[in-house]
Motif scaffolding. Structure first.
Motif, PDB file in Angstrom:
ATOM      1  N   PHE A 167       0.852  -1.200   0.000  1.00  0.00           N
ATOM      2  CA  PHE A 167       0.000   0.000   0.000  1.00  0.00           C
ATOM      3  C   PHE A 167       0.884   1.244   0.000  1.00  0.00           C
ATOM      4  N   LEU A 168       0.244   2.373  -0.238  1.00  0.00           N
ATOM      5  CA  LEU A 168       0.949   3.645  -0.308  1.00  0.00           C
ATOM      6  C   LEU A 168       0.567   4.479   0.912  1.00  0.00           C
ATOM      7  N   ALA A 169       1.578   4.987   1.635  1.00  0.00           N
ATOM      8  CA  ALA A 169       1.302   5.817   2.811  1.00  0.00           C
ATOM      9  C   ALA A 169       1.186   7.278   2.383  1.00  0.00           C
ATOM     10  N   PRO A 170       0.566   8.133   3.247  1.00  0.00           N
ATOM     11  CA  PRO A 170       0.397   9.546   2.875  1.00  0.00           C
ATOM     12  C   PRO A 170       1.737  10.242   2.628  1.00  0.00           C
ATOM     13  N   ASP A 171       2.831   9.733   3.215  1.00  0.00           N
ATOM     14  CA  ASP A 171       4.139  10.369   2.992  1.00  0.00           C
ATOM     15  C   ASP A 171       4.692  10.066   1.605  1.00  0.00           C
ATOM     16  N   GLY A 172       3.929   9.334   0.808  1.00  0.00           N
ATOM     17  CA  GLY A 172       4.359   9.052  -0.557  1.00  0.00           C
ATOM     18  C   GLY A 172       5.173   7.795  -0.700  1.00  0.00           C
ATOM     19  N   HIS A 173       5.527   7.160   0.429  1.00  0.00           N
ATOM     20  CA  HIS A 173       6.294   5.928   0.362  1.00  0.00           C
ATOM     21  C   HIS A 173       5.388   4.722   0.163  1.00  0.00           C
ATOM     22  N   ALA A 174       5.906   3.780  -0.587  1.00  0.00           N
ATOM     23  CA  ALA A 174       5.194   2.510  -0.710  1.00  0.00           C
ATOM     24  C   ALA A 174       5.702   1.576   0.387  1.00  0.00           C
ATOM     25  N   TYR A 175       4.779   0.795   0.940  1.00  0.00           N
ATOM     26  CA  TYR A 175       5.147  -0.178   1.980  1.00  0.00           C
ATOM     27  C   TYR A 175       4.651  -1.559   1.604  1.00  0.00           C
ATOM     28  N   MET A 176       5.425  -2.547   2.004  1.00  0.00           N
ATOM     29  CA  MET A 176       4.964  -3.933   1.904  1.00  0.00           C
ATOM     30  C   MET A 176       4.674  -4.410   3.325  1.00  0.00           C
ATOM     31  N   ILE A 177       3.492  -5.000   3.497  1.00  0.00           N
ATOM     32  CA  ILE A 177       3.192  -5.635   4.786  1.00  0.00           C
ATOM     33  C   ILE A 177       3.657  -7.083   4.700  1.00  0.00           C
ATOM     34  N   PHE A 178       4.361  -7.519   5.719  1.00  0.00           N
ATOM     35  CA  PHE A 178       4.785  -8.916   5.794  1.00  0.00           C
ATOM     36  C   PHE A 178       4.265  -9.554   7.074  1.00  0.00           C
ATOM     37  N   ARG A 179       3.552 -10.655   6.907  1.00  0.00           N
ATOM     38  CA  ARG A 179       3.180 -11.456   8.084  1.00  0.00           C
ATOM     39  C   ARG A 179       4.180 -12.598   8.113  1.00  0.00           C
ATOM     40  N   VAL A 180       5.025 -12.623   9.160  1.00  0.00           N
ATOM     41  CA  VAL A 180       6.106 -13.614   9.217  1.00  0.00           C
ATOM     42  C   VAL A 180       5.986 -14.446  10.487  1.00  0.00           C
ATOM     43  N   ASP A 181       6.753 -15.503  10.545  1.00  0.00           N
ATOM     44  CA  ASP A 181       6.666 -16.367  11.736  1.00  0.00           C
ATOM     45  C   ASP A 181       7.444 -15.807  12.918  1.00  0.00           C
ATOM     46  N   ASP A 182       8.389 -14.917  12.669  1.00  0.00           N
ATOM     47  CA  ASP A 182       9.157 -14.359  13.785  1.00  0.00           C
ATOM     48  C   ASP A 182       9.497 -12.889  13.504  1.00  0.00           C
ATOM     49  N   ASN A 183       8.696 -11.995  14.112  1.00  0.00           N
ATOM     50  CA  ASN A 183       8.872 -10.570  13.854  1.00  0.00           C
ATOM     51  C   ASN A 183      10.242 -10.050  14.287  1.00  0.00           C
ATOM     52  N   ALA A 184      10.739 -10.528  15.430  1.00  0.00           N
ATOM     53  CA  ALA A 184      12.009 -10.015  15.963  1.00  0.00           C
ATOM     54  C   ALA A 184      13.161 -10.337  15.018  1.00  0.00           C
ATOM     55  N   VAL A 185      13.212 -11.592  14.594  1.00  0.00           N
ATOM     56  CA  VAL A 185      14.285 -12.020  13.688  1.00  0.00           C
ATOM     57  C   VAL A 185      14.181 -11.255  12.364  1.00  0.00           C
ATOM     58  N   ALA A 186      12.940 -11.139  11.861  1.00  0.00           N
ATOM     59  CA  ALA A 186      12.738 -10.474  10.573  1.00  0.00           C
ATOM     60  C   ALA A 186      13.121  -8.997  10.649  1.00  0.00           C
TER      61      ALA A 186
END
Lengths: 140, 435
Positions: free
Chosen positions: A103-122
């Motif tokens: 998705f695109l944030a209001p600041d103009g940057h594109a972001y990818m959302i990732f659902r991962v098995d370990d947020n800390a490691v990722a």
């Protein structure tokens, strides 16, 4: 760093998605990002909004089943190879990606959302590779 | 060609049949009263003694047995003789709570097989026939019953059991099977497979089929007759009494002759228990007149049907019963398996689901389908499709383990399954089998 995503159980029937999103709109909830996973019987509506806690309450009051999940929002450059680079970093760190959407944030940057098995490691792996991940506030 | 297997009983004059039934009943009641404490207690509670039973006309004095009694007395409480005299058990599918385990002495097995032999003979079977038994073998009575009947008639018996349809058709063709025994839905499936293989009824030698263990319609009979090029005959039975062969169809195809020299039939009002006159629609009750291992007296089948003594063109004098027109309880028969909604409810609760569910049964291309919708609770929800798919699969597996049939499980949103004021609608049977 992670952001809170709300997932909502939606039956795979005509009008169900319209009803759910109208319900959120009536409660003045703005959807920043959205993705849907569907099966023959049901779909899972995944949304990112500015007040996850309030949204969850609203959904519960409306009889919806929902759950909050911490996901990563990685900033992504608009050029060939950006996605591959992020996924390679995660793969090297042995992180399993359940699903992803953009998705695109209001600041103009594109972001990818990732659902991962370990947020800390990722998160650590992405930071190590110089890839920025966002906080909830960064997206609004 | 022998038209009857045991004409002395199948064509017995009514008067003689009544005398035979009376003689057997008096003896049977004495034996049960002596050997089966459970039934003795029921008789004592009702104030009936074996001396009160002087002829078949006194049968109405005896207490009923129900499935609940079978559950209470499980496994040995209704055993009619020493276990050492028994040589076999058969059992219904279902849970421990609902399971029926029936015991057979060698005489019981012989009698049962004789009943099946009457059915095989009634469809034209002789020792020149090749009889393909595609009912399941094992605890289910279908395979063993028809297998035994086929042997007694002297048919070359192909003990195929069910499944592996292409192999069924290969044996059918290579060994020139002339009689097929299985559930009607499996017969229909074999017919469809035959067609898919590019074959026609002319490519097989089948002339007759004996189909039972589940409800089927006249329309389905015509479909099967056409797709296999045969005459399709109905057969009825239940594990509680022996298995298939309690009653069977003859060439007239207008109801099933009850082997009433072994199984005495009554029709009762399911509400009051009152015996209804011949021709009335009501619940079928059977008394095993000579079974030793599992001698049930006045067992309520819960099947709703009609009895008729109208003269039959086949020459048999055995009373006829209609196809069951429904049930006086909530039991469903799905792919030949007895299913109570409460069994599915038990699984749901055990697996942590709400008891709000909906069972939908349908018949697609002559095959029964079972769909179970259940409401998801917030605790069970996950944000990944994978997790929910695993949950659906686990629930389907648990139901399959309980019932022996594969359901399709649907997770639905909370409070979407209608809650009615009175009795909840838990089952929708779309098969319309009992019009």
């Amino acid at each position: 760093m992670s952001v809170k995503q709300i997932s909502v159980f939606i039956e795979n029937k005509k009008g169900e998605l319209a009803a759910a999103t109208r319900y959120l709109a009536n409660h003045n909830i703005n959807l920043r990002a959205l993705s849907i996973a569907d099966t023959q019987d049901f779909g899972i509506l995944r949304i990112i909004c500015d007040d996850p806690k309030a949204t969850e309450t609203v959904l519960r009051e409306g009889g919806y089943i929902s759950t909050v999940t911490d996901v990563l929002a990685a900033e992504i450059e608009d050029k060939p190879g950006s996605m591959a680079a992020i996924l390679e970093v995660l793969a090297e760190a042995h992180v399993i990606v359940e699903y992803t959407y953009a998705f695109l944030a209001p600041d103009g940057h594109a972001y990818m959302i990732f659902r991962v098995d370990d947020n800390a490691v990722a998160s650590a792996a992405l930071a190590g590779a110089g890839i920025k991940t966002a906080n909830q506030e960064d997206l609004f | 060609m022998a038209k009857y297997y045991q004409p002395e009983f199948e064509c017995m004059a009514l008067e003689d049949m009544r005398a035979l039934q009376s003689e057997k009943l008096v003896k049977q009641v004495k034996r049960v009263y002596e050997n089966v404490k459970y039934y003795r207690d029921l008789m004592d509670a009702k104030g009936v003694t074996p001396d009160d039973i002087k002829s078949i006309d006194d049968i109405h004095k005896l207490p009923f047995l129900t499935k609940a009694d079978l559950r209470d007395a499980y496994p040995y409480g209704l055993l009619g003789t020493d276990l050492k005299n028994c040589v076999r058990i058969q059992s219904t599918s279902g849970t421990t709570g609902r399971r029926v385990v029936a015991f057979y002495t060698q005489a019981d097995v012989d009698m049962w097989e004789d009943c099946c032999a009457r059915a095989v003979t009634a469809v034209g079977g002789t020792n020149e026939d090749v009889c393909q038994v595609a009912y399941g073998y094992g605890l289910f009575t279908g395979g063993p019953g028809l297998n035994g009947g086929s042997h007694k008639v002297g048919c070359l018996t192909l003990p195929m059991s069910s499944g592996n349809t292409e192999r069924q058709i290969q044996f059918m063709r290579d060994l020139h099977a002339t009689i097929l025994c299985c559930t009607p839905s499996y017969a229909a499936y074999i017919g469809e497979t035959l067609k898919e293989m590019g074959l026609t009824p002319d490519d097989i030698d089948l002339k007759a089929g004996i189909f039972g263990a589940e409800p089927w319609t006249e329309e389905m009979r015509r479909d099967i007759e056409k797709s296999l090029g045969i005459k399709a005959y109905d057969i009825y039975g239940l594990t509680e009494t022996s298995g298939p062969g309690v009653s069977f169809e003859c060439e007239e195809q207008t109801g099933m002759h009850i082997n009433e020299d072994h199984f005495y039939a009554e029709i009762i009002d399911p509400e009051t228990g009152e015996v209804l006159p011949e021709g009335s629609k009501g619940e079928l009750v059977f008394t095993s007149l000579d079974k030793e291992g599992f001698p049930l007296l006045r067992y309520r089948t819960r099947d709703i049907c009609v009895l008729s003594r109208k003269k039959c063109s086949c020459g048999r004098t055995l009373i006829k019963m209609s196809k069951p027109m429904g049930r006086s309880d909530d039991m469903l028969i799905i792919r030949g398996v007895n299913v109570f909604p409460s069994q599915i409810e038990t699984v749901l609760i055990k697996e942590g689901y709400s008891p709000n569910y909906l069972i939908e049964v349908d018949r697609v291309k002559n095959n029964d389908t079972l769909d179970v919708s259940v409401e998801l609770s917030p605790e069970q929800f996950s944000d990944t499709v994978k997790d929910l798919a695993i949950k659906e699969k686990a629930l389907a597996d648990a139901i399959k383990t309980m019932l022996g049939i594969n359901p399709k499980v649907h997770l639905v949103a909370p409070k979407t399954i209608t809650r009615s004021e009175g009795k909840a609608v838990r089952v929708i049977d779309k098969r319309k089998l009992h019009d």
